[in-house]
Write a protein that holds these residues in place. Structure first.
Motif, PDB file in Angstrom:
ATOM      1  N   GLY A  80      42.463 -62.846   2.302  1.00 45.54           N
ATOM      2  CA  GLY A  80      41.573 -62.461   3.394  1.00 45.54           C
ATOM      3  C   GLY A  80      40.228 -62.020   2.858  1.00 45.54           C
ATOM      4  N   PRO A  81      39.388 -61.463   3.719  1.00 46.62           N
ATOM      5  CA  PRO A  81      38.055 -61.039   3.271  1.00 46.62           C
ATOM      6  C   PRO A  81      38.146 -59.979   2.164  1.00 46.62           C
ATOM      7  CG  PRO A  81      38.380 -60.624   5.627  1.00 46.62           C
ATOM      8  CD  PRO A  81      39.639 -61.205   5.125  1.00 46.62           C
ATOM      9  N   PRO A  82      37.199 -59.998   1.222  1.00 46.19           N
ATOM     10  CA  PRO A  82      37.218 -58.993   0.164  1.00 46.19           C
ATOM     11  C   PRO A  82      36.854 -57.614   0.709  1.00 46.19           C
ATOM     12  CG  PRO A  82      35.252 -60.348  -0.021  1.00 46.19           C
ATOM     13  CD  PRO A  82      36.090 -60.937   1.082  1.00 46.19           C
ATOM     14  N   ILE A  83      37.229 -56.576  -0.048  1.00 48.81           N
ATOM     15  CA  ILE A  83      36.888 -55.218   0.370  1.00 48.81           C
ATOM     16  C   ILE A  83      35.395 -55.012   0.157  1.00 48.81           C
ATOM     17  CG2 ILE A  83      37.332 -52.756  -0.023  1.00 48.81           C
ATOM     18  CD1 ILE A  83      39.854 -53.568  -1.549  1.00 48.81           C
ATOM     19  N   SER A  84      34.718 -54.380   1.140  1.00 51.25           N
ATOM     20  CA  SER A  84      33.336 -54.014   0.806  1.00 51.25           C
ATOM     21  C   SER A  84      33.325 -52.543   0.414  1.00 51.25           C
ATOM     22  CB  SER A  84      32.396 -54.301   1.968  1.00 51.25           C
ATOM     23  OG  SER A  84      32.960 -53.844   3.167  1.00 51.25           O
ATOM     24  N   PHE A  85      33.067 -52.321  -0.855  1.00 51.70           N
ATOM     25  CA  PHE A  85      33.063 -50.960  -1.372  1.00 51.70           C
ATOM     26  C   PHE A  85      31.772 -50.267  -0.992  1.00 51.70           C
ATOM     27  CE2 PHE A  85      36.218 -52.892  -4.197  1.00 51.70           C
ATOM     28  CZ  PHE A  85      37.223 -51.943  -4.088  1.00 51.70           C
ATOM     29  N   HIS A  86      31.851 -48.958  -0.848  1.00 43.86           N
ATOM     30  CA  HIS A  86      30.630 -48.280  -0.426  1.00 43.86           C
ATOM     31  C   HIS A  86      29.671 -48.088  -1.600  1.00 43.86           C
ATOM     32  CE1 HIS A  86      31.470 -44.045  -1.658  1.00 43.86           C
ATOM     33  NE2 HIS A  86      32.708 -44.484  -1.658  1.00 43.86           N
ATOM     34  N   LYS A  87      28.423 -47.824  -1.254  1.00 47.93           N
ATOM     35  CA  LYS A  87      27.382 -47.797  -2.282  1.00 47.93           C
ATOM     36  C   LYS A  87      26.850 -46.399  -2.529  1.00 47.93           C
ATOM     37  CE  LYS A  87      26.190 -52.577  -1.390  1.00 47.93           C
ATOM     38  NZ  LYS A  87      25.231 -53.571  -0.947  1.00 47.93           N
ATOM     39  N   GLN A  88      27.416 -45.416  -1.816  1.00 45.24           N
ATOM     40  CA  GLN A  88      26.965 -44.038  -2.027  1.00 45.24           C
ATOM     41  C   GLN A  88      27.850 -43.360  -3.065  1.00 45.24           C
ATOM     42  OE1 GLN A  88      27.216 -45.101   1.480  1.00 45.24           O
ATOM     43  NE2 GLN A  88      25.144 -45.757   0.940  1.00 45.24           N
ATOM     44  N   HIS A  89      27.254 -43.083  -4.203  1.00 46.33           N
ATOM     45  CA  HIS A  89      27.994 -42.407  -5.268  1.00 46.33           C
ATOM     46  C   HIS A  89      27.105 -41.319  -5.842  1.00 46.33           C
ATOM     47  CE1 HIS A  89      31.181 -45.476  -5.371  1.00 46.33           C
ATOM     48  NE2 HIS A  89      30.206 -46.287  -4.993  1.00 46.33           N
ATOM     49  N   GLU A  90      27.740 -40.409  -6.591  1.00 43.76           N
ATOM     50  CA  GLU A  90      26.952 -39.375  -7.252  1.00 43.76           C
ATOM     51  C   GLU A  90      27.344 -39.304  -8.709  1.00 43.76           C
ATOM     52  OE1 GLU A  90      27.427 -35.703  -5.083  1.00 43.76           O
ATOM     53  OE2 GLU A  90      26.728 -36.715  -3.252  1.00 43.76           O
ATOM     54  N   ASN A  91      26.366 -39.112  -9.566  1.00 38.05           N
ATOM     55  CA  ASN A  91      26.632 -38.958 -10.993  1.00 38.05           C
ATOM     56  C   ASN A  91      26.408 -37.494 -11.370  1.00 38.05           C
ATOM     57  OD1 ASN A  91      26.798 -39.013 -13.736  1.00 38.05           O
ATOM     58  ND2 ASN A  91      25.325 -40.681 -14.036  1.00 38.05           N
ATOM     59  N   HIS A  92      27.492 -36.792 -11.621  1.00 38.49           N
ATOM     60  CA  HIS A  92      27.409 -35.355 -11.895  1.00 38.49           C
ATOM     61  C   HIS A  92      27.428 -35.012 -13.381  1.00 38.49           C
ATOM     62  CE1 HIS A  92      28.344 -33.395  -7.794  1.00 38.49           C
ATOM     63  NE2 HIS A  92      27.675 -34.523  -7.628  1.00 38.49           N
ATOM     64  N   TRP A  93      27.317 -36.020 -14.224  1.00 36.80           N
ATOM     65  CA  TRP A  93      27.365 -35.718 -15.656  1.00 36.80           C
ATOM     66  C   TRP A  93      26.101 -34.972 -16.051  1.00 36.80           C
ATOM     67  CZ3 TRP A  93      25.080 -37.717 -20.398  1.00 36.80           C
ATOM     68  CH2 TRP A  93      25.712 -37.186 -21.535  1.00 36.80           C
ATOM     69  N   GLN A  94      26.284 -33.810 -16.681  1.00 43.11           N
ATOM     70  CA  GLN A  94      25.165 -32.910 -16.934  1.00 43.11           C
ATOM     71  C   GLN A  94      24.574 -33.063 -18.335  1.00 43.11           C
ATOM     72  OE1 GLN A  94      23.830 -30.711 -14.733  1.00 43.11           O
ATOM     73  NE2 GLN A  94      25.203 -31.436 -13.137  1.00 43.11           N
ATOM     74  N   GLY A  95      25.315 -33.709 -19.217  1.00 37.31           N
ATOM     75  CA  GLY A  95      24.896 -33.752 -20.623  1.00 37.31           C
ATOM     76  C   GLY A  95      23.639 -34.588 -20.837  1.00 37.31           C
ATOM     77  N   LYS A  96      23.187 -34.593 -22.092  1.00 34.08           N
ATOM     78  CA  LYS A  96      22.007 -35.369 -22.416  1.00 34.08           C
ATOM     79  C   LYS A  96      22.398 -36.359 -23.506  1.00 34.08           C
ATOM     80  CE  LYS A  96      17.100 -34.523 -23.329  1.00 34.08           C
ATOM     81  NZ  LYS A  96      16.979 -35.670 -24.225  1.00 34.08           N
ATOM     82  N   LEU A  97      21.950 -37.595 -23.345  1.00 32.58           N
ATOM     83  CA  LEU A  97      22.266 -38.598 -24.355  1.00 32.58           C
ATOM     84  C   LEU A  97      21.333 -38.451 -25.552  1.00 32.58           C
ATOM     85  CD1 LEU A  97      22.696 -41.806 -22.127  1.00 32.58           C
ATOM     86  CD2 LEU A  97      24.506 -40.392 -23.089  1.00 32.58           C
TER      87      LEU A  97
END
Ligand SMILES: [Zn+2]
Ligand SMILES: [Zn+2]
Ligand SMILES: [Zn+2]
Lengths: 200, 459
Positions: B105-122
């Protein structure tokens, strides 16, 4: 290439001359898995059975064997104890496996006791039928087991005045084997004994 | 006739290839969805005949076609000869009469609202690798992150994954070993709190909610087909992934046809480096995140240690090293090539310090023991190569007994050494190779660590 049926370790190949003249059969499980099973060789006696001989203890290795064999339906494992079963049943002639309920047999796709005997090429007689265990009011499972028969003889079966040997995978409380023995004795068996793979 | 698809079924089944008997929906509902052609039913194991008229089997879940991994028997269900696959047995047996379900059947449409909570620094090297990884992903090219142990490779994945999530893409992070997945799960859940994340490994119960980010052992990918827009294979050189071709196929099968499959490891194979270099899709991080060099292995001869331990004598040098660690209050790991030898040595060590245990692959308390070492309850652990990767224990000292044994390959030794000095506060530590003869692998490992340190130091 052959791998151990239990742990998937690669098994050493047999030198061809040994295989050719048949001194040794190709192993199906590895040395360390073989060693993990613990022999019990226990003999019990009950009112309905002249003896119950059990080959192995129900240790951790045996529990996971049984899980893979029955729950994961790995019928290939029926061959693991084939030599041991052949040895202990060498002189027995009326060998009767404890049957599973037909519905269970369908979902599992095989009867585990028959599979053990089939893989060991031991001839047996299908004499018994498992009866339905429908719920009976307030009676507890224990009471029900005591009162209601678990097995009956298949139609048109003639029992001789001889010794019969029941086979089951595991011997726990003895209820199953005693019920089956009663049916055979009532129908005219002289003695009924039992052999099980495991003593729980 | 129903002509609308059931959303719950779609969420569960999309991208998967699933055993009919294990599906958590009512039979009527599944039948109805099959009838409406939202679900395709295929046979579990198909049989073809070769020119000698012998049966050739193929498993349609794991794609195994090695004939010795099939068993045939007389089946009480289909009342005839039936073949089942022993390769993927532990996920529920698949046989000739098994039905496998695939969502059409039709594919799932995943939502596009996400949050990146990683606080570190690369670090600048991590940042560069992260950007390069993203570029390869956009070009649908497979990328290799070749980062030393302790470089902080998981953090490198966060930005590229975040970007993909925001495009509504479905992503998988796979690793051959369950220990690695268990370590990654809390970190990803903390970094992406709004993203549906599932961790799949043997024994975990599948959820009905569709996970947009799947963390899975490579084995679990047998159950997926064309599901992911990108797959990141962590510790790609670990056993059993490299040894088992079907696992590599499983990863391919789980990805959508043109989806990139990325690799992240401290010890890539030569072939992987060559391919990535040719495709200009490689990022190298020769330096740990704290900037200190990797500990170099130190050779110590331990002649005839096997005979000695079997006779009940713990070699003096090993005893002294363990006592030194205990006195300095430093946790330690001693690697052995063989369970049997390790279990002979354990009581000898426990004679002078009872708070020491041994772990191996079949050990159920492995996780608890590692935790006990971390919090100081245990002084040290004896281990097989099972603990060679994935674990971090601050200030741990490491020794290998029998470093000349063939199981200690160059990669294994580099990974083992990678356990030492991971924390910023204690960046050094012992990495002792007790041996009965020096091997090529030992020298190669030493040479490679040296080279990485030089490259890393010159940056
Ligand atoms: Zn084995
Ligand atoms: Zn399979
Ligand atoms: Zn079948």
């Amino acid at each position: 290439m052959k791998a151990c049926l239990l742990c998937e370790a690669i098994l050493p190949a047999l030198p061809t001359w040994q295989a050719l003249i048949g001194i040794d059969e190709q192993k199906i499980i590895c040395e360390s898995c073989s060693k993990s099973f613990e022999r019990a060789d226990s003999i019990d006696k009950t009112t309905d059975l002249s003896s119950v001989t059990s080959l192995y203890a129900y240790n951790e290795a045996m529990q996971s064997y049984l899980h893979q064999f029955k729950f994961l339906q790995d019928i290939a494992l029926a061959a693991v104890f084939k030599k041991e079963l052949q040895t202990i049943l060498k002189h027995q002639k009326n060998i009767v496996p404890i049957p599973v309920h037909p519905e269970k047999r369908m979902t599992r796709t095989f009867g585990q006791v028959e599979a053990l005997l089939d893989y060991a090429k031991i001839p047996y007689l299908n004499l018994l039928e498992k009866l339905d265990q429908t719920a009976m009011g307030e009676k507890t499972r224990q009471e029900r087991l005591r009162t209601k028969p678990l097995f009956q003889l298949k139609p048109n079966i003639q029992i001789k005045h001889e010794t019969y040997t029941l086979i089951d995978d595991i011997y726990t409380t003895g209820t199953t084997l005693n019920h089956a023995a009663k049916v055979l004795r009532k129908a005219g068996a002289k003695h009924v004994e039992a052999v099980t793979l495991i003593r729980a | 006739m129903v002509n609308h698809f059931n959303e719950a079924v779609q969420h569960f089944l999309a991208g998967r290839i699933w055993h009919r008997e294990h599906i958590p929906f009512l039979t009527d509902l599944i039948d109805e969805q099959i009838k409406a052609r939202f679900i395709n039913v295929i046979q579990g194991v198909t049989t073809t005949k070769n020119f000698l008229n012998q049966s050739i089997y193929k498993c349609n879940r794991c794609e195994n076609h090695a004939q010795f991994k099939f068993t045939t028997f007389h089946c009480a269900k289909c009342e005839g000869p039936c073949a089942y696959c022993r390769q993927c047995l532990k996920m529920g047996r698949v046989s000739s009469c098994t039905e496998l379900l695939i969502w059409k059947g039709p594919p799932i449409s995943f939502h596009k609202q996400h949050e990146n909570h990683w606080q570190g620094k690369l670090t600048s090297l991590q940042k560069k690798a992260s950007i390069e990884l993203m570029e390869s992903t956009n070009e649908k090219k497979s990328h290799l992150i070749y980062a030393v142990c302790g470089a902080g490779k998981t953090e490198i994945l966060f930005d590229p994954i975040y970007e993909l999530l925001q495009e509504g893409k479905r992503i998988c992070v796979a690793a051959p070993r369950v220990d690695v997945i268990l370590e990654l799960e809390p970190r990803f859940k903390a970094a992406f709190p709004r993203t549906p994340i599932a961790a799949l490994y043997g024994g975990a119960t599948p959820k009905e909610e569709p996970a947009q980010l799947v963390l899975a052992t490579t084995h679990q990918l047998y159950r997926f087909e064309g599901a992911f827009d990108a797959i990141f294979v962590d510790e790609a050189d670990a056993f059993p992934y490299t040894a088992d071709e079907t696992l590599q196929q499983a990863v391919q099968k789980a990805a959508k046809p043109d989806a990139p499959i990325h690799f992240v490891t401290a010890t890539p194979t030569g072939a992987l480096i060559d391919r990535a270099t040719r495709d200009q899709a490689i990022s190298t991080i020769p330096r740990r995140f704290h900037g200190h060099p990797l500990p170099l292995p130190q050779y110590e001869s331990l002649w005839r240690y096997i005979e000695q331990i079997h006779k009940g004598n713990l070699p003096r040098k090993l005893t002294e090293w363990i006592q030194k660690c205990i006195e300095n209050k430093q946790p330690f790991l001693v690697f052995f090539h063989q369970i049997e030898l390790m279990e002979k040595a354990l009581p000898l060590i426990q004679q002078f310090e009872p708070r020491i245990e041994a772990v191996h692959a079949a050990h159920e308390n492995r996780k608890e023991y590692v935790q006990a070492l971390r919090n100081g309850e245990f002084k040290g652990l004896l281990t097989t190569t099972i603990l060679e990767r994935g674990i971090t224990i601050s200030n741990v000292q490491v020794a290998v007994v029998g470093a000349e044994q063939s199981i200690f390959t160059k990669s294994a030794l580099i990974q083992i050494g990678g356990r030492v000095g991971r924390a910023k506060e204690t960046p050094g530590g012992d990495f002792i190779l007790f041996h009965h003869g020096i091997t090529y692998a030992m020298d190669e490992a030493k040479r490679e660590i040296n080279q990485l340190n030089q490259t890393g130091g010159n940056l």
